[in-house]
Design an enzyme around this catalytic site. Sequence first.
Site, PDB file in Angstrom:
ATOM      1  N   SER A 179       1.144  -0.588   0.113  1.00 26.18           N
ATOM      2  CA  SER A 179       0.348  -0.226   0.015  1.00 26.18           C
ATOM      3  C   SER A 179       1.287   0.952  -0.302  1.00 26.18           C
ATOM      4  O   SER A 179       2.161   1.216   0.511  1.00 26.18           O
ATOM      5  CB  SER A 179      -0.677  -0.038   1.286  1.00 26.18           C
ATOM      6  OG  SER A 179      -1.713   1.186   1.276  1.00 26.18           O
ATOM      7  N   TYR A 202      -2.494   5.272  -4.324  1.00 28.19           N
ATOM      8  CA  TYR A 202      -3.496   6.088  -3.964  1.00 28.19           C
ATOM      9  C   TYR A 202      -2.921   7.384  -4.603  1.00 28.19           C
ATOM     10  O   TYR A 202      -1.972   7.786  -4.909  1.00 28.19           O
ATOM     11  CB  TYR A 202      -3.928   6.517  -2.172  1.00 28.19           C
ATOM     12  CG  TYR A 202      -4.652   5.786  -1.833  1.00 28.19           C
ATOM     13  CD1 TYR A 202      -5.748   5.522  -2.403  1.00 28.19           C
ATOM     14  CD2 TYR A 202      -4.178   5.355  -0.709  1.00 28.19           C
ATOM     15  CE1 TYR A 202      -6.724   4.868  -1.576  1.00 28.19           C
ATOM     16  CE2 TYR A 202      -5.176   4.358  -0.319  1.00 28.19           C
ATOM     17  CZ  TYR A 202      -6.297   4.099  -0.618  1.00 28.19           C
ATOM     18  OH  TYR A 202      -7.170   2.951  -0.150  1.00 28.19           O
ATOM     19  N   THR A 228      -5.359   2.442  -6.822  1.00 29.34           N
ATOM     20  CA  THR A 228      -7.155   2.203  -6.100  1.00 29.34           C
ATOM     21  C   THR A 228      -7.627   3.222  -6.498  1.00 29.34           C
ATOM     22  O   THR A 228      -8.027   4.258  -5.905  1.00 29.34           O
ATOM     23  CB  THR A 228      -7.198   1.657  -4.922  1.00 29.34           C
ATOM     24  OG1 THR A 228      -5.788   0.812  -4.636  1.00 29.34           O
ATOM     25  CG2 THR A 228      -8.247   1.590  -3.788  1.00 29.34           C
ATOM     26  N   LYS A 304      -7.884  -1.219  -9.337  1.00 26.61           N
ATOM     27  CA  LYS A 304      -8.275  -2.311  -8.401  1.00 26.61           C
ATOM     28  C   LYS A 304      -9.405  -1.193  -7.470  1.00 26.61           C
ATOM     29  O   LYS A 304      -9.321   0.075  -7.257  1.00 26.61           O
ATOM     30  CB  LYS A 304      -7.554  -1.973  -7.103  1.00 26.61           C
ATOM     31  CG  LYS A 304      -8.030  -2.886  -5.606  1.00 26.61           C
ATOM     32  CD  LYS A 304      -6.882  -2.653  -4.609  1.00 26.61           C
ATOM     33  CE  LYS A 304      -7.107  -3.588  -3.559  1.00 26.61           C
ATOM     34  NZ  LYS A 304      -8.002  -2.475  -2.718  1.00 26.61           N
ATOM     35  N   HIS A 328     -13.184  -3.130  -1.468  1.00 27.32           N
ATOM     36  CA  HIS A 328     -12.470  -2.899  -0.660  1.00 27.32           C
ATOM     37  C   HIS A 328     -12.582  -3.176   0.937  1.00 27.32           C
ATOM     38  O   HIS A 328     -12.394  -2.991   1.662  1.00 27.32           O
ATOM     39  CB  HIS A 328     -12.223  -1.331  -0.231  1.00 27.32           C
ATOM     40  CG  HIS A 328     -11.455  -0.198  -0.120  1.00 27.32           C
ATOM     41  ND1 HIS A 328     -10.861   0.454  -1.244  1.00 27.32           N
ATOM     42  CD2 HIS A 328     -10.571  -0.585   1.430  1.00 27.32           C
ATOM     43  CE1 HIS A 328      -9.494   0.620  -0.047  1.00 27.32           C
ATOM     44  NE2 HIS A 328      -9.566   0.101   0.829  1.00 27.32           N
TER      45      HIS A 328
END
Length: 431
Positions: A179, A202, A228, A304, A328
């Site tokens: 992440s 992100y 994402t 995603k 998620h």
Amino acid sequence: MSDQTQASGPSAARLSDRRAFLRFLAASPVMTPTAMSAIAAALAAGSSDAFAQSYDVLRAPQQATADGIISAPEQALNVFDFEPAAKKALPPAHYGYLASGVDGDETLKANHEAFSRIRIRARRLIDVRKIDTSVTIFGQKFGTPIMLAPVSSQGAFHPEAEGAVAKAAKLKGNGMILSTVGSTSIEDVTEARGAPVWYMLYPTDDWTVTEALVKRAEAAGAPAIVLTVDRQGGRNTETLFRLRREDSRVCQDCHLGGFANEVSRKPMFDDLDVTKVTNLYGTGMTWDYVDRLRKIVKGKLVLKGIVTHEDAEEALKHGVDAIIVSNHGGRAEESLYPTIDVLPEVVKAVNGKVPVLVDGGFRRGTDVLKALALGATAVCIGRPYCWGLAAFGEPGVAAVLTLMQREFETIMKQVGALRIEDINADAVTRA
Ligand SMILES: Cc1cc2nc3c(=O)[nH]c(=O)nc-3n(C[C@H](O)[C@H](O)[C@H](O)COP(=O)(O)O)c2cc1C
Ligand SMILES: CCCCCCC(=O)C(=O)O
């Protein structure tokens, strides 16, 4: 003897080699050094049925969980056993962060429950002594189709954080996605995994920062950037807020100083000027953003958070290289369809042009088989490996991965699938 143990290896009667038998037992996640010594002693004593004799020893650690909570990874019967152990190990706010869905957690629950509406069709009389569970995605070969989903801030679960996860993934051959807001840098995770990891991005509201993150991930060898796209509108993590009531001090300590400060505490933001970052989730993001990213991403670009065939079709038009069907883990919206139920429409829309991965509620080897039968290339798990991490660090993660892989291998053999490619739509039907 449990069916699970029987299915995972040859029976004692067929084992001529004592050492091979012991190696087989040692690989069991429910095996402890004490149990191993007792079994070895029984074998050395020439017991006629050492396996049967040793069975009580093998099960003893599981019987020892007085409060029903495991105190060592080898006591676990399945991945669910790790959740209460994680809860016990963590401050309520940290456990709440991991456990939370949104609103009343409907999507979170629905994700796993949906698997029970899909039934497996098993073929018989196939020699399943040798199976191969490996998959190759973007030229990278993994020993298993079970990958590790990106989960932020793993330092909140264990001091070794993503490093421990990466070591377990290396041991067990799982692919891993890091992440943006992980507690460990991509360089350290790549080293611990011993192979490139995918990087989940992100989309910060400062392009300079976003671009720098992509460049750093690619410099570390990440073959794929996973954007994402399912957090644009905000969310209400009610379970987290409820548990925080018991533990407000911890959260105030962690989140003091506002969003930029919170982000700057994450290693991927080291040396970056984050003063202009007010949002991580791309509230204003459109398909133009995907085009813009496509231009700077040198490797593969993955989306995603796709849950409809319309968006899957759009993704293909914008040059996306793979899709992860995801809500998620029930942390994006309430009342969504379970991901396993929307997987078929995405697979149909994609029509084999790019890999389709899926996550959300995968807890059993049978869940994995069902997703592959419905057209997924691989699946990702989130919470289960974090339960293992929180409870026991690296050995906990390794045990979670072992248990899921073992269940998956068992069901592959039971349905007569020798390779991942053998698992197709014939293997499942709707209940
Ligand atoms: C504590 C936690 C943090 C997460 N952080 C991220 C993240 O940083 N980026 C992301 O794309 N998904 C994140 N996710 C979602 C996971 O990648 C994945 O979609 C989800 O956990 C899969 O469902 P499961 O937990 O039921 O396996 C997070 C999930 C959890 C539980
Ligand atoms: C600044 C930390 C925010 C992390 C959000 C990570 C995430 O996606 C989640 O579901 O939680």
